[in-house]
Design an enzyme around this catalytic site. Structure first.
Site, PDB file in Angstrom:
ATOM      1  N   ARG A  47     -13.617  -6.376 -48.612  1.00 42.99           N
ATOM      2  CA  ARG A  47     -15.025  -6.064 -48.826  1.00 42.99           C
ATOM      3  C   ARG A  47     -15.271  -4.554 -48.828  1.00 42.99           C
ATOM      4  O   ARG A  47     -16.308  -4.077 -49.283  1.00 42.99           O
ATOM      5  CB  ARG A  47     -15.908  -6.739 -47.764  1.00 42.99           C
ATOM      6  CG  ARG A  47     -17.368  -6.717 -48.162  1.00 42.99           C
ATOM      7  CD  ARG A  47     -18.392  -7.228 -47.143  1.00 42.99           C
ATOM      8  NE  ARG A  47     -17.929  -8.079 -46.099  1.00 42.99           N
ATOM      9  CZ  ARG A  47     -17.536  -7.659 -44.901  1.00 42.99           C
ATOM     10  NH1 ARG A  47     -17.527  -6.363 -44.617  1.00 42.99           N
ATOM     11  NH2 ARG A  47     -17.150  -8.522 -43.979  1.00 42.99           N
ATOM     12  N   TYR A 103     -36.948  -1.889 -66.040  1.00 42.89           N
ATOM     13  CA  TYR A 103     -36.315  -3.207 -65.920  1.00 42.89           C
ATOM     14  C   TYR A 103     -37.187  -4.122 -65.066  1.00 42.89           C
ATOM     15  O   TYR A 103     -37.672  -3.722 -64.009  1.00 42.89           O
ATOM     16  CB  TYR A 103     -34.919  -3.044 -65.303  1.00 42.89           C
ATOM     17  CG  TYR A 103     -34.143  -4.327 -65.285  1.00 42.89           C
ATOM     18  CD1 TYR A 103     -33.815  -4.966 -66.469  1.00 42.89           C
ATOM     19  CD2 TYR A 103     -33.759  -4.909 -64.090  1.00 42.89           C
ATOM     20  CE1 TYR A 103     -33.121  -6.160 -66.459  1.00 42.89           C
ATOM     21  CE2 TYR A 103     -33.047  -6.099 -64.074  1.00 42.89           C
ATOM     22  CZ  TYR A 103     -32.737  -6.722 -65.267  1.00 42.89           C
ATOM     23  OH  TYR A 103     -32.047  -7.907 -65.256  1.00 42.89           O
ATOM     24  N   ASP A 172     -31.741   5.390 -64.059  1.00 42.81           N
ATOM     25  CA  ASP A 172     -31.060   4.186 -64.541  1.00 42.81           C
ATOM     26  C   ASP A 172     -30.511   4.507 -65.930  1.00 42.81           C
ATOM     27  O   ASP A 172     -31.266   4.688 -66.877  1.00 42.81           O
ATOM     28  CB  ASP A 172     -32.043   3.004 -64.578  1.00 42.81           C
ATOM     29  CG  ASP A 172     -31.360   1.693 -64.970  1.00 42.81           C
ATOM     30  OD1 ASP A 172     -30.411   1.734 -65.783  1.00 42.81           O
ATOM     31  OD2 ASP A 172     -31.795   0.629 -64.485  1.00 42.81           O
TER      32      ASP A 172
END
Ligand SMILES: *Cc1c(COP(=O)(O)O)cnc(C)c1O
Length: 374
Positions: A47, A103, A172
């Site tokens: 992880r 978005y 973004d």
């Protein structure tokens, strides 16, 4: 001097070693052999780190910041990357400035940020309001070009203004890809993107990343990734890295065809509001030409009504009716079907693939004729 294509095919590859592959295969490991002290172990648990992620992260850093020293943290999806920046960096009372036309899941994050005590200001991309909203801001989020409206804002001017307020500036970069725009070179602190779209381009995986020169931000999002476990699968990371080799070929072809498509659609009386940042005369073109290096694969436009748009989409042979964008196969959809964007019922977002330009233009014009016949 290294050009974009050269950089893309070599990005993130390990040094040449006799009898090893140029791009090592995916490493599938939940844990690694771990003797003794753990503090300096580069790989301990799956992880926290994975060599396949490391190679992809280096590659993305080279593309986003070829002349700087930025670091990248890969995530399971674009939303995982966006949430990592917004949620790990925001403290109660912070003012966060978000685009109102970005978005669609940003709207949902808006609510989440307010639950955490942030004060959120939402402003349209490219308008004067974006600068006016900066007073006292801790974080400025930009999405340029915006999805799906394709408005563009001035990254450098807004980053300078935001930095005067002490705000962190994130962009973004999903739509442009790092070959289309390099936000860090334009003054942003963070470039965030979905790798699901044009970056990887085959429509077969989800991925996201955060790239920054700010070590504190990199550490914070890496820690966030570990806490929420939003880790990319090794197979996805490897497929993404493999796909980078063709990034320049894809985005060049897609942008050239998108421009031809936008030009052809603009000639048609039943089509209004054709938008593409590369199209001369587009409201965003001049600014886009100053800060973008390639204009992307998305063309948006509006058909007379919902039924017309549905007939048009159904009549297309070479364009799949599907969401997402950036893939090698063209897709289009009526965005109004999701309910999340402030767009007319006949609004279509078209993602141009790598089909032959003439074939695609012919298919689109034929489908317009068919839709017009009712
Ligand atoms: C698709 C998209 C996202 C979300 O990415 P996922 O990989 O689907 O989570 C974020 N921003 C933009 C601009 C997008 O188009």
């Amino acid at each position: 001097m290294t050009g974009d294509g050269t950089r893309a095919v070599r990005a993130g590859l390990p040094p040449e070693e006799p009898y090893t592959p140029p791009l090592p295969g995916p490493v599938f490991a939940a844990h690694y052999h771990l003797p003794g002290e753990v503090t300096d172990a580069p790989y301990a648990y799956g992880r926290d780190a994975n060599p396949t992620w490391t190679a992809l992260e280096r590659a993305v850093s080279e593309l986003e910041d070829p002349h700087g020293d930025a670091r990248t943290v890969a995530f399971a999806s674009g939303m995982a990357a966006i949430s990592a920046v917004l949620l790990s960096r925001t403290r109660p009372g912070d003012v966060v400035v978000l685009p109102g036309d970005g978005y669609n899941l940003l709207n949902r994050l808006h609510g989440r940020l307010e639950t955490q005590g942030a004060r959120v200001r939402t402003v349209p991309t490219g308008g004067r309001e974006q600068t006016d909203a900066l007073k006292g801001a801790a974080l400025l989020w930009l999405e340029t070009p915006s999805n799906p409206g394709l408005d563009v804002c001035d990254i450098r001017a807004l980053a300078d203004a935001a930095h005067r307020e002490g705000a962190l500036v994130a962009v973004d970069n999903t739509l442009a890809t790092p070959l289309g725009q390099r936000p860090l070179e334009l003054g942003a602190d963070v470039s965030v993107a979905s790798g699901t779209k044009a970056l990887t381009g085959h429509g077969d995986l989800l991925l996201g990343y955060v790239t920054t020169r700010d070590a504190a931000v990199a550490d914070a999002v890496r820690d966030w990734r570990k806490l929420v476990g939003a880790v990319p699968g090794p197979m996805e990371a490897w497929l993404a890295h493999r796909s980078l080799a063709t990034l320049q070929l894809r985005v060049d072809r897609q942008a050239a065809t998108a421009l031809a498509v936008a030009g052809a659609l603009r000639e048609r009386p039943e089509v209004s509001g054709v938008r593409h940042p590369g199209l001369p005369g587009d409201p965003a073109h001049d600014l886009a030409a100053r800060q973008m290096r390639r204009f992307g694969c998305v063309v948006s436009f509006t058909l007379p009504d919902r039924a017309f748009a549905e007939r048009f989409l159904a009549a297309l042979d070479l364009v799949h009716d599907a969401t997402s964008f950036g893939g090698v196969r063209s897709t289009a959809e009526r965005r109004g079907r999701w309910g999340g964007d402030a767009v007319p019922e006949g609004f279509v977002r078209l993602s141009v693939g790598v089909e032959d330009t003439d074939d695609l233009v012919a298919d689109l014009l034929r489908a317009l004729d068919a839709a017009g016949r009712g």
